[in-house]
Motif scaffolding. Sequence first.
Motif, mmCIF file in Angstrom:
data_model
loop_
_atom_site.group_PDB
_atom_site.id
_atom_site.type_symbol
_atom_site.label_atom_id
_atom_site.label_comp_id
_atom_site.label_asym_id
_atom_site.label_seq_id
_atom_site.Cartn_x
_atom_site.Cartn_y
_atom_site.Cartn_z
ATOM 1 N N LYS A 28 0.833 -1.205 0.000
ATOM 2 C CA LYS A 28 0.000 0.000 0.000
ATOM 3 C C LYS A 28 0.867 1.254 0.000
ATOM 4 O O LYS A 28 0.570 2.230 -0.662
ATOM 5 C CB LYS A 28 -0.901 0.026 1.233
ATOM 6 N N ARG A 78 -11.302 6.501 -14.836
ATOM 7 C CA ARG A 78 -12.336 5.492 -15.072
ATOM 8 C C ARG A 78 -12.182 4.356 -14.069
ATOM 9 O O ARG A 78 -11.100 4.183 -13.496
ATOM 10 C CB ARG A 78 -12.259 4.969 -16.508
ATOM 11 N N GLN A 83 -13.550 -2.665 -10.214
ATOM 12 C CA GLN A 83 -14.553 -1.639 -9.877
ATOM 13 C C GLN A 83 -15.714 -1.619 -10.880
ATOM 14 O O GLN A 83 -16.846 -1.320 -10.514
ATOM 15 C CB GLN A 83 -13.899 -0.255 -9.825
ATOM 16 N N SER A 104 -3.504 -7.400 -4.735
ATOM 17 C CA SER A 104 -3.268 -6.074 -4.179
ATOM 18 C C SER A 104 -3.047 -5.052 -5.307
ATOM 19 O O SER A 104 -2.398 -5.345 -6.304
ATOM 20 C CB SER A 104 -2.028 -6.208 -3.294
ATOM 21 N N GLY A 105 -3.643 -3.886 -5.137
ATOM 22 C CA GLY A 105 -3.402 -2.823 -6.112
ATOM 23 C C GLY A 105 -4.382 -2.764 -7.268
ATOM 24 O O GLY A 105 -4.167 -2.040 -8.232
ATOM 25 N N GLY A 107 -7.648 -1.968 -6.923
ATOM 26 C CA GLY A 107 -8.709 -0.976 -6.699
ATOM 27 C C GLY A 107 -9.819 -1.388 -5.756
ATOM 28 O O GLY A 107 -10.889 -0.783 -5.744
ATOM 29 N N THR A 109 -9.853 -1.246 -2.311
ATOM 30 C CA THR A 109 -10.077 -0.281 -1.234
ATOM 31 C C THR A 109 -10.877 0.912 -1.741
ATOM 32 O O THR A 109 -11.866 1.321 -1.120
ATOM 33 C CB THR A 109 -8.723 0.206 -0.658
ATOM 34 N N ALA A 110 -10.442 1.453 -2.866
ATOM 35 C CA ALA A 110 -11.136 2.612 -3.417
ATOM 36 C C ALA A 110 -12.605 2.277 -3.662
ATOM 37 O O ALA A 110 -13.495 3.108 -3.430
ATOM 38 C CB ALA A 110 -10.458 3.049 -4.711
HETATM 39 N N1 LIG Z 1 -10.196 3.790 -10.862
HETATM 40 C C1 LIG Z 1 -8.961 4.092 -10.551
HETATM 41 N N2 LIG Z 1 -8.202 4.835 -11.397
HETATM 42 C C2 LIG Z 1 -6.914 5.142 -11.081
HETATM 43 N N3 LIG Z 1 -6.300 4.788 -9.959
HETATM 44 C C3 LIG Z 1 -6.998 4.045 -9.073
HETATM 45 C C4 LIG Z 1 -8.362 3.662 -9.323
HETATM 46 N N4 LIG Z 1 -8.782 2.942 -8.256
HETATM 47 C C5 LIG Z 1 -7.752 2.870 -7.407
HETATM 48 N N5 LIG Z 1 -6.680 3.539 -7.886
HETATM 49 C C6 LIG Z 1 -5.339 3.691 -7.266
HETATM 50 O O1 LIG Z 1 -4.647 2.471 -7.455
HETATM 51 C C7 LIG Z 1 -3.934 2.092 -6.283
HETATM 52 C C8 LIG Z 1 -4.456 0.762 -5.766
HETATM 53 O O2 LIG Z 1 -5.815 0.879 -5.399
HETATM 54 P P1 LIG Z 1 -6.414 0.244 -4.068
HETATM 55 O O3 LIG Z 1 -5.569 0.563 -2.895
HETATM 56 O O4 LIG Z 1 -7.846 0.595 -4.017
HETATM 57 O O5 LIG Z 1 -6.220 -1.292 -4.434
HETATM 58 P P2 LIG Z 1 -6.430 -2.558 -3.517
HETATM 59 O O6 LIG Z 1 -6.878 -3.648 -4.421
HETATM 60 O O7 LIG Z 1 -7.273 -2.218 -2.367
HETATM 61 O O8 LIG Z 1 -4.970 -2.872 -3.087
HETATM 62 P P3 LIG Z 1 -4.386 -2.992 -1.600
HETATM 63 O O9 LIG Z 1 -5.121 -4.113 -0.962
HETATM 64 O O10 LIG Z 1 -2.921 -3.254 -1.780
HETATM 65 O O11 LIG Z 1 -4.647 -1.653 -1.010
HETATM 66 C C9 LIG Z 1 -4.118 3.240 -5.306
HETATM 67 O O12 LIG Z 1 -2.998 4.100 -5.423
HETATM 68 C C10 LIG Z 1 -5.395 3.907 -5.769
HETATM 69 O O13 LIG Z 1 -5.395 5.285 -5.438
#
Ligand SMILES: Nc1ncnc2c1ncn2[C@@H]1O[C@H](COP(=O)(O)OP(=O)(O)OP(=O)(O)O)[C@@H](O)[C@H]1O
Length: 443
Positions: A28, A78, A83, A104-105, A107, A109-110
């Motif tokens: 993260k 987008r 998502q 991981s990474g 998206g 969490t977002a």
């Molecule tokens: N739709 C999007 N467009 C661009 N960047 C995004 C988008 N959604 C998330 N991100 C970015 O991509 C990165 C990874 O997203 P996020 O943390 O949500 O992933 P995750 O699957 O929850 O991974 P982790 O479990 O490692 O946190 C973050 O830097 C986030 O800000």
Amino acid sequence: MASDSWAQALTRLCVCVYDKAAQSLLNKLIRSNLVNTTNQVEVLQRDPTSPLYSVKSFEELRLKPQLLQGVYAMGFNRPSKIQETALPMMLAEPPQNLIAQSQSGTGKTAAFVLAMLSHVDPENKWPQCMCVSPTYELALQTGKVIEQMGKFYPEVQLVYAIRGNKLERGTKLQEQIVIGTPGTVLDWCQKLKFIDPRKIKVFVLDEADVMIATQGHQDQSIRIQRMLPKTCQMLLFSATFEDTVWNFAKRIVPDPNIIKLKREEETLDTIKQYYVICNSKEEKFQALCNIYGAITIAQAMIFCHTRKTAGWLAGELSREGHQVALLSGEMQVEQRAAVIERFRDGKEKVLVTTNVCARGIDVEQVSVVINFDLPVDKDGNPDNETYLHRIGRTGRFGKRGLAINMVDSRFSMNILDRIQEHFNKKIEKLDTDDLDEIEKIAN
Ligand SMILES: Nc1ncnc2c1ncn2[C@@H]1O[C@H](COP(=O)(O)OP(=O)(O)OP(=O)(O)O)[C@@H](O)[C@H]1O
């Protein structure tokens, strides 16, 4: 004797648990973008007859304007792969339950942060959304995302239910979103009654695979879930999905929709692999210098078996004038993240690390990987999975990679042979005293 081995087992378990949460936090901290993936999502709907919605833009989701503004301010143009399908499900009326797995990474969490913020009624001054994370640090990271995305929605407030955040007895929380670790969340609901669990509309369990690796967290999470109303939307996220995670997920999320995004396969197909024969670590270092003298290496990762070798090698390379970054076992996660960040930004051109430190991290632009020591497991057998993971990262997304293995004994030659056999891919011998030969491998 018995108690000794019990203590050792416990230590191993603690290290392993720490490792999982630490790895997740590290990822993260170093991640600033979405992970690139070409894999399709796999969707299993609770009601297979209902149409499957997926969105290609954030506008299609009819978000509150303040939230859309927050999303764009974060630089998201987008929705990510996961998502596209997860968001319409999470924002549907009536709310749908979801189990989602993707690395991981990608998206996750977002996605759930947006869902929580969307479901909050800012007029109501009590907790409505609750998110549990495996550790204090991971909870803080998610909290930061809530703060960023909710930047233009100041009526929505957030509180951290984490050890150390001591509230006065009798407090009734006014914040609409609670984020915390299972033990404290449970206490705040049950013993201290800061939260009325019957008023929770959205419950998120994040990092389920890390959660179940921690003693007690599984039970605590289930106890929290049991206090929530039947109508509460249950969402569970995990980076991996082995049977234990799946069994836990089914207990937390009734009637789930399920979304899975396959991991990007690592392959050795686009990677040229070589080995060099040496007799000592000094000779290995000399071979490395010869390679550096003959070809231009933008950035390299060098893996050593022990912390001691990694430290020694980093010192020698620095003396030769290289800008070296060293990842070492005794560093805190934040320190490791800073080292990786500097390397990623190109401030240092060589990253020397032990395998334990580097597990699970992605530095995509690396074109050369050097196994100063070959990866072996604790029984001294070849660690094929680690080999693939170390090397596989060099040749990603159509780029060609180069991997060089250093062999310094009959034992390591045997390991190399077995790795070769396992992947059924030839590893070519390289004579590092022959400059012409080295030059050829770069072409
Ligand atoms: N739709 C999007 N467009 C661009 N960047 C995004 C988008 N959604 C998330 N991100 C970015 O991509 C990165 C990874 O997203 P996020 O943390 O949500 O992933 P995750 O699957 O929850 O991974 P982790 O479990 O490692 O946190 C973050 O830097 C986030 O800000």
